[in-house]
Design a protein around this motif. Structure first.
Motif, PDB file in Angstrom:
ATOM      1  N   LEU A  19      19.379  67.792 106.741  1.00  0.00           N
ATOM      2  CA  LEU A  19      18.939  67.240 105.461  1.00  0.00           C
ATOM      3  C   LEU A  19      19.047  68.289 104.361  1.00  0.00           C
ATOM      4  O   LEU A  19      18.168  68.441 103.538  1.00  0.00           O
ATOM      5  CB  LEU A  19      17.497  66.750 105.583  1.00  0.00           C
ATOM      6  N   THR A  20      20.125  69.003 104.336  1.00  0.00           N
ATOM      7  CA  THR A  20      20.311  70.074 103.372  1.00  0.00           C
ATOM      8  C   THR A  20      21.375  69.701 102.360  1.00  0.00           C
ATOM      9  O   THR A  20      21.992  68.649 102.434  1.00  0.00           O
ATOM     10  CB  THR A  20      20.714  71.381 104.076  1.00  0.00           C
ATOM     11  N   ASP A  21      21.616  70.617 101.466  1.00  0.00           N
ATOM     12  CA  ASP A  21      22.543  70.415 100.369  1.00  0.00           C
ATOM     13  C   ASP A  21      23.869  71.105 100.686  1.00  0.00           C
ATOM     14  O   ASP A  21      24.028  72.287 100.420  1.00  0.00           O
ATOM     15  CB  ASP A  21      21.895  70.992  99.109  1.00  0.00           C
ATOM     16  N   ASP A  22      24.811  70.392 101.301  1.00  0.00           N
ATOM     17  CA  ASP A  22      26.141  70.929 101.581  1.00  0.00           C
ATOM     18  C   ASP A  22      27.013  70.718 100.348  1.00  0.00           C
ATOM     19  O   ASP A  22      27.089  69.610  99.829  1.00  0.00           O
ATOM     20  CB  ASP A  22      26.781  70.212 102.766  1.00  0.00           C
ATOM     21  N   ARG A  23      27.668  71.801  99.887  1.00  0.00           N
ATOM     22  CA  ARG A  23      28.457  71.697  98.654  1.00  0.00           C
ATOM     23  C   ARG A  23      29.789  72.428  98.759  1.00  0.00           C
ATOM     24  O   ARG A  23      29.961  73.313  99.564  1.00  0.00           O
ATOM     25  CB  ARG A  23      27.690  72.329  97.488  1.00  0.00           C
ATOM     26  N   ASN A  24      30.672  72.094  97.856  1.00  0.00           N
ATOM     27  CA  ASN A  24      31.916  72.802  97.599  1.00  0.00           C
ATOM     28  C   ASN A  24      32.798  72.977  98.836  1.00  0.00           C
ATOM     29  O   ASN A  24      33.223  74.078  99.161  1.00  0.00           O
ATOM     30  CB  ASN A  24      31.621  74.172  96.973  1.00  0.00           C
ATOM     31  N   PRO A  25      33.123  71.890  99.537  1.00  0.00           N
ATOM     32  CA  PRO A  25      33.967  72.024 100.719  1.00  0.00           C
ATOM     33  C   PRO A  25      35.416  72.341 100.373  1.00  0.00           C
ATOM     34  O   PRO A  25      35.917  71.935  99.316  1.00  0.00           O
ATOM     35  CB  PRO A  25      33.866  70.648 101.374  1.00  0.00           C
ATOM     36  N   ASP A  26      36.065  73.084 101.258  1.00  0.00           N
ATOM     37  CA  ASP A  26      37.493  73.353 101.145  1.00  0.00           C
ATOM     38  C   ASP A  26      38.075  73.339 102.553  1.00  0.00           C
ATOM     39  O   ASP A  26      37.518  73.952 103.464  1.00  0.00           O
ATOM     40  CB  ASP A  26      37.743  74.711 100.478  1.00  0.00           C
ATOM     41  N   VAL A  27      39.174  72.646 102.726  1.00  0.00           N
ATOM     42  CA  VAL A  27      39.827  72.559 104.033  1.00  0.00           C
ATOM     43  C   VAL A  27      40.859  73.672 104.144  1.00  0.00           C
ATOM     44  O   VAL A  27      41.594  73.950 103.188  1.00  0.00           O
ATOM     45  CB  VAL A  27      40.509  71.176 104.199  1.00  0.00           C
TER      46      VAL A  27
ATOM     47  N   ARG B 220      42.491  72.755 110.124  1.00  0.00           N
ATOM     48  CA  ARG B 220      41.654  72.836 111.326  1.00  0.00           C
ATOM     49  C   ARG B 220      40.189  73.139 111.048  1.00  0.00           C
ATOM     50  O   ARG B 220      39.338  72.883 111.884  1.00  0.00           O
ATOM     51  CB  ARG B 220      42.239  73.869 112.268  1.00  0.00           C
ATOM     52  N   SER B 221      39.876  73.697 109.882  1.00  0.00           N
ATOM     53  CA  SER B 221      38.475  74.027 109.599  1.00  0.00           C
ATOM     54  C   SER B 221      38.127  73.753 108.145  1.00  0.00           C
ATOM     55  O   SER B 221      38.990  73.605 107.289  1.00  0.00           O
ATOM     56  CB  SER B 221      38.181  75.487 109.954  1.00  0.00           C
ATOM     57  N   ILE B 222      36.814  73.688 107.916  1.00  0.00           N
ATOM     58  CA  ILE B 222      36.265  73.457 106.580  1.00  0.00           C
ATOM     59  C   ILE B 222      35.319  74.604 106.278  1.00  0.00           C
ATOM     60  O   ILE B 222      34.562  75.039 107.146  1.00  0.00           O
ATOM     61  CB  ILE B 222      35.481  72.130 106.526  1.00  0.00           C
TER      62      ILE B 222
ATOM     63  N   SER C  86      37.123  70.906 111.366  1.00  0.00           N
ATOM     64  CA  SER C  86      37.255  69.726 110.506  1.00  0.00           C
ATOM     65  C   SER C  86      37.320  68.431 111.306  1.00  0.00           C
ATOM     66  O   SER C  86      36.906  67.387 110.820  1.00  0.00           O
ATOM     67  CB  SER C  86      38.490  69.844 109.614  1.00  0.00           C
ATOM     68  N   GLU C  87      37.799  68.482 112.519  1.00  0.00           N
ATOM     69  CA  GLU C  87      37.969  67.260 113.306  1.00  0.00           C
ATOM     70  C   GLU C  87      36.656  66.681 113.810  1.00  0.00           C
ATOM     71  O   GLU C  87      36.413  65.490 113.720  1.00  0.00           O
ATOM     72  CB  GLU C  87      38.893  67.526 114.491  1.00  0.00           C
ATOM     73  N   ASP C  88      35.773  67.558 114.339  1.00  0.00           N
ATOM     74  CA  ASP C  88      34.560  67.050 114.981  1.00  0.00           C
ATOM     75  C   ASP C  88      33.267  67.678 114.471  1.00  0.00           C
ATOM     76  O   ASP C  88      32.182  67.354 114.937  1.00  0.00           O
ATOM     77  CB  ASP C  88      34.639  67.228 116.490  1.00  0.00           C
TER      78      ASP C  88
ATOM     79  N   GLY D 151      45.111  81.080 104.636  1.00  0.00           N
ATOM     80  CA  GLY D 151      43.997  80.641 105.455  1.00  0.00           C
ATOM     81  C   GLY D 151      43.294  81.738 106.229  1.00  0.00           C
ATOM     82  O   GLY D 151      42.387  81.474 107.006  1.00  0.00           O
ATOM     83  N   LYS D 152      43.668  82.980 105.994  1.00  0.00           N
ATOM     84  CA  LYS D 152      43.084  84.090 106.753  1.00  0.00           C
ATOM     85  C   LYS D 152      41.817  84.650 106.121  1.00  0.00           C
ATOM     86  O   LYS D 152      41.060  85.359 106.769  1.00  0.00           O
ATOM     87  CB  LYS D 152      44.115  85.209 106.930  1.00  0.00           C
ATOM     88  N   GLU D 153      41.595  84.329 104.852  1.00  0.00           N
ATOM     89  CA  GLU D 153      40.418  84.842 104.150  1.00  0.00           C
ATOM     90  C   GLU D 153      39.787  83.730 103.326  1.00  0.00           C
ATOM     91  O   GLU D 153      40.428  82.725 103.013  1.00  0.00           O
ATOM     92  CB  GLU D 153      40.797  86.010 103.241  1.00  0.00           C
ATOM     93  N   VAL D 154      38.522  83.956 102.959  1.00  0.00           N
ATOM     94  CA  VAL D 154      37.795  83.035 102.096  1.00  0.00           C
ATOM     95  C   VAL D 154      37.330  83.815 100.871  1.00  0.00           C
ATOM     96  O   VAL D 154      36.735  84.881 100.996  1.00  0.00           O
ATOM     97  CB  VAL D 154      36.567  82.439 102.829  1.00  0.00           C
ATOM     98  N   VAL D 155      37.621  83.300  99.696  1.00  0.00           N
ATOM     99  CA  VAL D 155      37.172  83.888  98.444  1.00  0.00           C
ATOM    100  C   VAL D 155      35.936  83.097  98.011  1.00  0.00           C
ATOM    101  O   VAL D 155      35.897  81.874  98.146  1.00  0.00           O
ATOM    102  CB  VAL D 155      38.265  83.796  97.357  1.00  0.00           C
ATOM    103  N   PHE D 156      34.920  83.799  97.497  1.00  0.00           N
ATOM    104  CA  PHE D 156      33.675  83.130  97.130  1.00  0.00           C
ATOM    105  C   PHE D 156      32.975  83.904  96.024  1.00  0.00           C
ATOM    106  O   PHE D 156      33.340  85.033  95.715  1.00  0.00           O
ATOM    107  CB  PHE D 156      32.748  83.003  98.344  1.00  0.00           C
ATOM    108  N   GLU D 157      31.954  83.284  95.430  1.00  0.00           N
ATOM    109  CA  GLU D 157      31.109  83.928  94.424  1.00  0.00           C
ATOM    110  C   GLU D 157      29.826  84.389  95.089  1.00  0.00           C
ATOM    111  O   GLU D 157      29.321  83.757  96.010  1.00  0.00           O
ATOM    112  CB  GLU D 157      30.723  82.942  93.325  1.00  0.00           C
ATOM    113  N   ARG D 158      29.285  85.489  94.577  1.00  0.00           N
ATOM    114  CA  ARG D 158      27.974  85.956  95.019  1.00  0.00           C
ATOM    115  C   ARG D 158      27.269  86.559  93.814  1.00  0.00           C
ATOM    116  O   ARG D 158      27.833  87.362  93.087  1.00  0.00           O
ATOM    117  CB  ARG D 158      28.111  87.006  96.111  1.00  0.00           C
ATOM    118  N   LYS D 159      26.022  86.165  93.609  1.00  0.00           N
ATOM    119  CA  LYS D 159      25.238  86.710  92.509  1.00  0.00           C
ATOM    120  C   LYS D 159      24.551  87.984  92.985  1.00  0.00           C
ATOM    121  O   LYS D 159      23.808  87.985  93.964  1.00  0.00           O
ATOM    122  CB  LYS D 159      24.198  85.698  92.027  1.00  0.00           C
TER     123      LYS D 159
END
Length: 75
Positions: free
Chosen positions: A5-13, A18-20, A38-40, A60-68
């Motif tokens: 019951l949480t707030d899932d946001r900003n998905p990227d495949v 194969r993954s999210i 991503s499948e199950d 697909g080898k890295e994830v870029v993100f923001e951090r405060k």
């Protein structure tokens, strides 16, 4: 995305489909970046604490993100 019951946001495949990656407060009040199949929806794993707006790189080898950090938002 998740069954909690949480707030899932900003998905990227991932480029291979194969993954999210997404940000969420799955772990109580700790917002983080998570990955899962991503499948199950299996293999849920937090990869970064206090991150948001994740995006896979083109290869697909890295994830870029923001951090405060303090008053600054960093990539």
């Amino acid at each position: 995305m998740t069954e909690s019951l949480t707030d899932d946001r900003n998905p990227d495949v991932s480029p291979d489909g194969r993954s999210i990656v997404f940000d969420s407060e799955i772990d109580e009040k700790l917002r983080g970046i998570y990955t899962m199949d991503s499948e199950d929806g299996e293999n849920l794993k937090m990869i970064v604490e206090n991150g948001r707006n994740p995006v896979y790189t083109r290869n697909g080898k890295e994830v870029v993100f923001e951090r405060k950090i303090g008053e600054n938002i960093q990539l």
